[in-house]
Design a protein around this motif. Sequence first.
Motif, mmCIF file in Angstrom:
data_model
loop_
_atom_site.group_PDB
_atom_site.id
_atom_site.type_symbol
_atom_site.label_atom_id
_atom_site.label_comp_id
_atom_site.label_asym_id
_atom_site.label_seq_id
_atom_site.Cartn_x
_atom_site.Cartn_y
_atom_site.Cartn_z
ATOM 1 N N PHE A 122 0.530 -1.432 0.259
ATOM 2 C CA PHE A 122 -0.138 0.024 0.511
ATOM 3 C C PHE A 122 0.525 0.893 -0.072
ATOM 4 O O PHE A 122 1.932 1.439 0.579
ATOM 5 C CB PHE A 122 -1.249 -0.109 1.120
ATOM 6 N N VAL A 123 0.340 2.253 -0.599
ATOM 7 C CA VAL A 123 1.706 3.571 -1.010
ATOM 8 C C VAL A 123 0.343 4.569 -0.621
ATOM 9 O O VAL A 123 -0.492 4.969 -0.850
ATOM 10 C CB VAL A 123 2.530 3.579 -2.566
ATOM 11 N N GLY A 124 0.604 5.404 -0.364
ATOM 12 C CA GLY A 124 -0.394 6.580 0.081
ATOM 13 C C GLY A 124 -0.466 6.688 1.673
ATOM 14 O O GLY A 124 -0.232 6.844 2.572
ATOM 15 N N ARG A 125 -1.799 8.242 1.879
ATOM 16 C CA ARG A 125 -1.282 9.153 2.985
ATOM 17 C C ARG A 125 -2.027 7.145 4.261
ATOM 18 O O ARG A 125 -2.740 6.631 3.624
ATOM 19 C CB ARG A 125 -2.867 9.547 3.468
ATOM 20 N N LEU A 126 -1.853 7.130 5.158
ATOM 21 C CA LEU A 126 -2.516 5.854 6.012
ATOM 22 C C LEU A 126 -3.294 6.715 6.970
ATOM 23 O O LEU A 126 -3.637 7.400 7.776
ATOM 24 C CB LEU A 126 -1.519 5.053 7.545
ATOM 25 N N ASN A 127 -4.703 6.007 6.578
ATOM 26 C CA ASN A 127 -6.188 7.055 7.096
ATOM 27 C C ASN A 127 -7.360 6.503 6.984
ATOM 28 O O ASN A 127 -7.166 5.221 5.948
ATOM 29 C CB ASN A 127 -6.176 7.874 6.970
ATOM 30 N N THR A 128 -8.011 6.645 7.865
ATOM 31 C CA THR A 128 -9.423 5.967 7.880
ATOM 32 C C THR A 128 -10.295 5.306 6.174
ATOM 33 O O THR A 128 -10.340 5.007 5.898
ATOM 34 C CB THR A 128 -9.786 5.768 8.281
#
Length: 384
Positions: A211-217
């Motif tokens: 997974f690549v990206g901002r870690l948020n809900t």
Amino acid sequence: MSRGALEKLPRIAFVVASPETAKVFLLPHFRKIQSQFDIRLFANFSCGQAYDFRPTSQEHITIERRPSMGADVAAFWKLKRSFRNGNFQIVQSVTPKAGLLAMLASWFTGVPIRIHWMTGQVWVTRKGITRWYLKITDKLIAKLATHLLVDSSTQAKFLVEQKIARESKMTVLGVGSICGVDTNRFKPDMGARHDLRAVMEIEEADLVLLFVGRLNTDKGVTELLAAHSALRSHEKIHLVLVGQDEDHFKSKFKGTFPLIQTHQVHFVAHTSNPEKYMAMADIFVLPSHREGFGLSVVEAASAGVPAVASDIYGLQDAVENLNTGILFTVGDREALTSALQELISDDDARQCMGARARKRAIENFSQERLTEAYLNYLLALNNR
């Protein structure tokens, strides 16, 4: 190019909140259009990080991501003054806050061509008055803009359905994406695969979910952690999460998902070389709840990695279901687990999907194709 030569070119102002947005999404366009336009970039350069956008000139403006009446009014007046004095023929904005301020200021100053790039709607996952306010903001941006760029056809259809903008005002470059993918940078690379796996102590025979990206809900990271925990033979399946942990998943869910505390889950806060992580992965996963297009999916595709992604607008353009990856019902942990298990258990299907994904990325989403389309778009508007 000399200053005198630049002064003869039509002037275009780009407005973003963070210079990182320009670095990731606009720099390829700057390089393509610099011989045809005199470019000025307005962004919040107060972060202290150095950015090289030459020959693009730069001007600092404080645009906060969150509502801030004082800062927003100051930014509006500064943009208004700059647009009035700068003799710009075109103003181009990206991201909602920058779009609202730039479209307002350029409308007040009579800039003839006002373009905003729609890259996904924040309000899709919001409720109540917050959703109403953000939706009204998008409608106002669309009203003030003379033209809208949209980074996927399914997003454009959604905007029409939600009565945000008229179809006649919107354009999708090529078949989608804001800037395309550098297929020479994002490519299968066995050397990078072996080297990074060695550094991360991941066996060659093990499978890597990336997974690549901002870690948020909103990005569906909770569902991803749950699905990884539920996978059969998970001791041979690594989950690599690359991006800022905005919602503190590593500490908040260590009791809920014990694998977080094991060697099977890897958190990487930041990388300037995402292509190396794409090269070492077996499956790219983006279980996002909202997405304008999903450039990271196409970057992974260019590296020959199939994707498992949410079946939502934007990602429906980035993934051809059952051809370059698998789309699953957004928010459904069991469906996500099943899709992952299907690819994990079938090496041939996974590799065939990856090969088709790279072919599609090269044919439809190459950076050269997108930047050429953008240059032609601007020239057509400016020459009307």
